[in-house]
Scaffold this motif. Structure first.
Motif, PDB file in Angstrom:
ATOM      1  N   ALA A 246       0.898  -1.309   0.021  1.00 62.50           N
ATOM      2  CA  ALA A 246       0.058   0.038  -0.056  1.00 62.50           C
ATOM      3  C   ALA A 246       0.668   1.205   0.059  1.00 62.50           C
ATOM      4  CB  ALA A 246      -0.796  -0.075   1.350  1.00 62.50           C
ATOM      5  N   VAL A 247       1.966   1.378   0.803  1.00 61.52           N
ATOM      6  CA  VAL A 247       2.834   2.385   0.770  1.00 61.52           C
ATOM      7  C   VAL A 247       3.572   2.582  -0.503  1.00 61.52           C
ATOM      8  CG1 VAL A 247       5.190   3.421   1.778  1.00 61.52           C
ATOM      9  CG2 VAL A 247       3.411   2.322   3.272  1.00 61.52           C
ATOM     10  N   ALA A 248       3.932   1.440  -1.178  1.00 55.41           N
ATOM     11  CA  ALA A 248       4.594   1.533  -2.494  1.00 55.41           C
ATOM     12  C   ALA A 248       3.535   2.112  -3.471  1.00 55.41           C
ATOM     13  CB  ALA A 248       5.125   0.280  -2.840  1.00 55.41           C
ATOM     14  N   ALA A 249       2.232   1.551  -3.456  1.00 57.67           N
ATOM     15  CA  ALA A 249       1.222   1.987  -4.411  1.00 57.67           C
ATOM     16  C   ALA A 249       0.983   3.645  -4.303  1.00 57.67           C
ATOM     17  CB  ALA A 249       0.119   1.284  -4.206  1.00 57.67           C
ATOM     18  N   LEU A 250       0.982   4.161  -3.030  1.00 55.29           N
ATOM     19  CA  LEU A 250       0.875   5.743  -2.607  1.00 55.29           C
ATOM     20  C   LEU A 250       1.898   6.281  -3.259  1.00 55.29           C
ATOM     21  CD1 LEU A 250      -0.852   7.904  -1.493  1.00 55.29           C
ATOM     22  CD2 LEU A 250       0.480   7.423   0.899  1.00 55.29           C
ATOM     23  N   TRP A 251       3.171   6.025  -2.934  1.00 52.47           N
ATOM     24  CA  TRP A 251       4.434   6.498  -3.587  1.00 52.47           C
ATOM     25  C   TRP A 251       4.180   6.639  -5.151  1.00 52.47           C
ATOM     26  CZ3 TRP A 251       8.179   9.636  -2.094  1.00 52.47           C
ATOM     27  CH2 TRP A 251       9.218   9.715  -3.033  1.00 52.47           C
ATOM     28  N   ASN A 252       3.799   5.614  -5.606  1.00 51.32           N
ATOM     29  CA  ASN A 252       3.938   5.484  -7.186  1.00 51.32           C
ATOM     30  C   ASN A 252       2.766   6.104  -7.777  1.00 51.32           C
ATOM     31  OD1 ASN A 252       6.295   3.862  -7.487  1.00 51.32           O
ATOM     32  ND2 ASN A 252       5.304   1.879  -7.497  1.00 51.32           N
ATOM     33  N   PRO A 254       0.559   8.842  -9.461  1.00 48.79           N
ATOM     34  CA  PRO A 254       0.951  10.040 -10.348  1.00 48.79           C
ATOM     35  C   PRO A 254       0.598  11.148  -9.537  1.00 48.79           C
ATOM     36  CG  PRO A 254      -0.341   8.463 -11.780  1.00 48.79           C
ATOM     37  CD  PRO A 254      -0.484   7.956 -10.393  1.00 48.79           C
ATOM     38  N   ALA A 255      -0.470  11.425  -8.898  1.00 47.46           N
ATOM     39  CA  ALA A 255      -0.662  12.789  -8.007  1.00 47.46           C
ATOM     40  C   ALA A 255       0.452  12.552  -6.945  1.00 47.46           C
ATOM     41  CB  ALA A 255      -1.867  12.431  -7.111  1.00 47.46           C
ATOM     42  N   THR A 256       1.212  11.853  -6.254  1.00 47.26           N
ATOM     43  CA  THR A 256       2.294  11.638  -5.387  1.00 47.26           C
ATOM     44  C   THR A 256       3.427  12.571  -6.275  1.00 47.26           C
ATOM     45  OG1 THR A 256       1.833   9.899  -4.041  1.00 47.26           O
ATOM     46  CG2 THR A 256       4.043  10.533  -3.990  1.00 47.26           C
ATOM     47  N   ARG A 257       3.809  11.757  -7.451  1.00 45.67           N
ATOM     48  CA  ARG A 257       4.690  12.366  -8.284  1.00 45.67           C
ATOM     49  C   ARG A 257       4.687  13.957  -8.497  1.00 45.67           C
ATOM     50  NH1 ARG A 257       8.201   9.182 -11.691  1.00 45.67           N
ATOM     51  NH2 ARG A 257       9.338  10.198 -13.231  1.00 45.67           N
ATOM     52  N   LEU A 259       2.949  15.972  -6.626  1.00 41.83           N
ATOM     53  CA  LEU A 259       2.941  16.852  -5.629  1.00 41.83           C
ATOM     54  C   LEU A 259       4.560  17.086  -5.274  1.00 41.83           C
ATOM     55  CD1 LEU A 259       1.801  18.066  -3.126  1.00 41.83           C
ATOM     56  CD2 LEU A 259       1.943  15.918  -1.971  1.00 41.83           C
ATOM     57  N   LEU A 260       5.285  15.798  -5.277  1.00 40.66           N
ATOM     58  CA  LEU A 260       6.639  16.158  -5.122  1.00 40.66           C
ATOM     59  C   LEU A 260       7.376  17.211  -6.097  1.00 40.66           C
ATOM     60  CD1 LEU A 260       7.806  12.463  -4.797  1.00 40.66           C
ATOM     61  CD2 LEU A 260       7.660  14.117  -3.118  1.00 40.66           C
ATOM     62  N   MET A 261       6.717  17.311  -7.577  1.00 39.62           N
ATOM     63  CA  MET A 261       7.479  18.237  -8.408  1.00 39.62           C
ATOM     64  C   MET A 261       6.995  19.568  -7.867  1.00 39.62           C
ATOM     65  SD  MET A 261       6.871  16.520 -12.046  1.00 39.62           S
ATOM     66  CE  MET A 261       7.475  18.050 -12.861  1.00 39.62           C
ATOM     67  N   THR A 262       5.813  19.823  -7.354  1.00 34.99           N
ATOM     68  CA  THR A 262       5.222  21.030  -6.872  1.00 34.99           C
ATOM     69  C   THR A 262       5.963  21.692  -5.680  1.00 34.99           C
ATOM     70  OG1 THR A 262       3.059  20.548  -7.951  1.00 34.99           O
ATOM     71  CG2 THR A 262       3.344  22.438  -6.049  1.00 34.99           C
ATOM     72  N   VAL A 263       6.308  20.651  -4.773  1.00 35.11           N
ATOM     73  CA  VAL A 263       6.761  20.854  -3.494  1.00 35.11           C
ATOM     74  C   VAL A 263       8.340  21.389  -3.768  1.00 35.11           C
ATOM     75  CG1 VAL A 263       8.063  19.879  -1.626  1.00 35.11           C
ATOM     76  CG2 VAL A 263       5.485  19.480  -2.086  1.00 35.11           C
ATOM     77  N   THR A 264       9.121  20.838  -4.733  1.00 36.28           N
ATOM     78  CA  THR A 264      10.508  21.064  -5.017  1.00 36.28           C
ATOM     79  C   THR A 264      10.580  22.141  -6.056  1.00 36.28           C
ATOM     80  OG1 THR A 264      10.654  19.601  -6.862  1.00 36.28           O
ATOM     81  CG2 THR A 264      11.260  18.894  -4.445  1.00 36.28           C
ATOM     82  N   ALA A 265       9.342  22.731  -6.906  1.00 31.38           N
ATOM     83  CA  ALA A 265       9.689  23.705  -7.950  1.00 31.38           C
ATOM     84  C   ALA A 265      10.161  25.053  -7.780  1.00 31.38           C
ATOM     85  CB  ALA A 265       8.231  23.790  -8.415  1.00 31.38           C
ATOM     86  N   ASP A 266       9.933  25.498  -6.226  1.00 30.84           N
ATOM     87  CA  ASP A 266      10.427  26.963  -5.915  1.00 30.84           C
ATOM     88  C   ASP A 266      12.056  27.228  -6.208  1.00 30.84           C
ATOM     89  OD1 ASP A 266       8.075  27.383  -5.120  1.00 30.84           O
ATOM     90  OD2 ASP A 266       8.415  27.461  -3.003  1.00 30.84           O
ATOM     91  N   GLY A 267      12.202  28.138  -6.917  1.00 31.66           N
ATOM     92  CA  GLY A 267      13.468  28.482  -7.445  1.00 31.66           C
ATOM     93  C   GLY A 267      14.065  28.135  -8.636  1.00 31.66           C
ATOM     94  N   TRP A 268      13.315  27.264  -9.251  1.00 30.04           N
ATOM     95  CA  TRP A 268      13.700  26.527 -10.599  1.00 30.04           C
ATOM     96  C   TRP A 268      12.867  27.531 -11.587  1.00 30.04           C
ATOM     97  CZ3 TRP A 268      17.366  23.154 -11.527  1.00 30.04           C
ATOM     98  CH2 TRP A 268      17.709  22.210 -10.626  1.00 30.04           C
ATOM     99  N   PRO A 269      13.885  27.779 -12.687  1.00 31.34           N
ATOM    100  CA  PRO A 269      13.121  28.513 -13.988  1.00 31.34           C
ATOM    101  C   PRO A 269      11.997  27.490 -14.344  1.00 31.34           C
ATOM    102  CG  PRO A 269      15.433  28.317 -14.168  1.00 31.34           C
ATOM    103  CD  PRO A 269      15.267  27.374 -12.982  1.00 31.34           C
ATOM    104  N   ARG A 270      11.070  28.000 -14.992  1.00 32.76           N
ATOM    105  CA  ARG A 270       9.865  27.413 -15.248  1.00 32.76           C
ATOM    106  C   ARG A 270      10.260  25.947 -16.149  1.00 32.76           C
ATOM    107  NH1 ARG A 270       6.726  26.584 -19.491  1.00 32.76           N
ATOM    108  NH2 ARG A 270       8.041  27.848 -20.696  1.00 32.76           N
TER     109      ARG A 270
END
Length: 313
Positions: A246-252, A254-257, A259-270
Motif C-alpha cells: 500500500a505504501v509503494a502504491a501510494l508512492w507510485n 501520479p498525484a504523489t509524483r 506533488l513532489l514536483m510542486t513541492v520542489t519547484a520553488d527557485g527553478w526556472p519554469r
C-alpha cells in the motif's frame, strides 16, 4: 603619441568607420544611463538595437579593435607623461567611441562574464577602497539584471543547464525531483564540474559550497526517507507485506509524483520546474519489490541522458 592619433583627437571626424559620431555618442549615452541605473537592461538593449539597425555592418571590426588599442596606449602615455589634460580627455572620449562601435548592449553571457571578473577584483581590494565601492555598485547592478536570467544561476555561479541536470536524482525509491539548493549542491560537488565550479567561485562569493546550499542535502533526504524506511521495514517484517504494498502504491501514484514536483519547484526556472523525464519509481507488488541503496546520482547521469540537451517545454 602617433601623428595620426594626434590628428584624430585634434580634429575629431564626423564619422568613424562609416558611422556618424553623434550616433555613436548616443549609443554610449545609453550605456552610461544603464550603468547609472537611469534605464533598465531591457530598455538599453531595445534602444541600442534600434539605433544600430539602420547602420551598415562594420567592414572590419578588427581594424576598430586595433585602433582602440592604439588610442588606449596613447592615453596611457598621456597619463604617465602628465601631458595636456585636454589630450587625455580627448583620447578617453575616442576610446569610448571606438568601443561602442563594436560592443552592443551586452548579452546575459557577457554580463555574467563581467560579473565574474568584478567579483574577483572585489576580493583583492580593501573594502574601504574607492574603486572597490564603485565595483561593488556595478556588481550589484549586474546581479539585479541577471537575477531573472533563464541562462545563469547566480547562487551557484553556474549555468542553469548545468544545475538542471540534477533536477531529478536517483534514490532508493527511484527517480525523485530535487530542491533547487540540493541540485546546486550536487552540481558544485560533482568532480565532472570542477573546472566550471572553480571559474564561478567569484560569482557566488565562495570558493566551495556556500553553507546554505550545503545544508540542502538534509532537506532533500526528508522528502523521501520516511517512505523509504517504512517501505523497507514493512516488506522486511513478516505480516506487513500488505502495508508495504500500500505504501509503494501510494508512492507510485501520479498525484504523489506531481506533488513532489510542486513541492520542489520553488527557485527553478519554469522549464526545469515543470520537467518530468518520465523515469520510473519503485516497483510494486509481491513479484516486483525492489529496495535499492540510496544514491545521490543525478538521474540524467545514471541513464546517460543529459538534461541540457533534452527538449523542454
Amino acid at each position: 603619441m602617433d601623428d595620426d592619433i594626434r590628428e584624430l583627437i585634434k580634429a575629431p571626424p564626423a564619422y568613424l568607420f562609416g558611422w556618424p559620431v553623434p550616433l555613436i555618442d548616443e549609443i554610449g549615452g545609453l550605456s552610461r544611463a544603464a550603468y547609472d541605473g537611469r534605464i533598465d537592461l531591457d530598455e538599453w538593449r531595445r534602444r541600442d538595437r534600434d539605433l544600430r539597425a539602420p547602420m551598415p555592418p562594420l567592414a572590419s571590426p578588427g581594424m576598430v579593435t586595433a585602433m582602440h588599442r592604439r588610442v588606449t596606449e596613447a592615453w596611457r602615455e598621456a597619463r604617465r607623461g602628465s601631458s595636456d589634460t585636454a589630450d587625455a580627455e580627448a583620447l578617453l572620449t575616442m576610446m569610448g567611441r571606438l568601443r561602442y562601435l563594436t560592443e552592443p548592449a551586452p548579452t546575459d553571457a557577457e554580463l555574467f562574464h563581467e560579473l565574474a571578473g568584478i567579483t574577483r577584483q572585489l576580493r583583492e581590494y580593501s573594502p574601504h577602497d574607492n574603486l572597490n565601492r564603485s565595483l561593488g555598485r556595478r556588481a550589484e547592478l549586474i546581479r539585479g539584471w541577471l537575477a531573472a536570467s533563464p541562462e545563469y544561476d547566480l547562487a551557484s555561479g553556474l549555468e542553469w543547464s548545468v544545475v538542471g541536470r540534477y533536477r531529478w536524482v536517483s534514490t532508493s525509491l527511484g527517480a525523485v525531483p530535487a530542491y533547487v539548493d540540493e541540485a546546486r549542491r550536487l552540481a558544485l560537488t560533482d568532480p565532472g564540474n570542477a573546472e566550471k565550479v572553480a571559474a564561478s567561485a567569484g560569482v557566488r562569493g565562495h570558493d566551495g559550497v556556500p553553507p546554505e546550499i550545503a545544508a540542502a542535502e538534509i532537506r532533500q533526504a526528508m522528502l523521501y526517507s520516511s517512505f523509504a524506511v517504512l517501505l523497507e521495514e514493512a516488506w522486511r517484517r513478516e505480516g506487513h507485506e500488505e502495508l508495504g504494498d500500500a505504501v509503494a502504491a501510494l508512492w507510485n501514484r501520479p498525484a504523489t509524483r506531481r506533488l513532489l514536483m510542486t513541492v520542489t519547484a520553488d527557485g527553478w526556472p519554469r522549464r526545469f520546474a515543470a520537467y518530468d523525464p518520465g523515469l520510473p519509481t519503485i516497483a510494486t507488488g509481491p513479484t516486483g519489490r525492489t529496495v535499492r541503496a540510496a544514491s545521490a546520482t543525478p538521474i540524467f547521469h545514471a541513464t546517460e541522458n543529459d538534461l541540457s540537451a533534452s527538449p523542454l517545454d
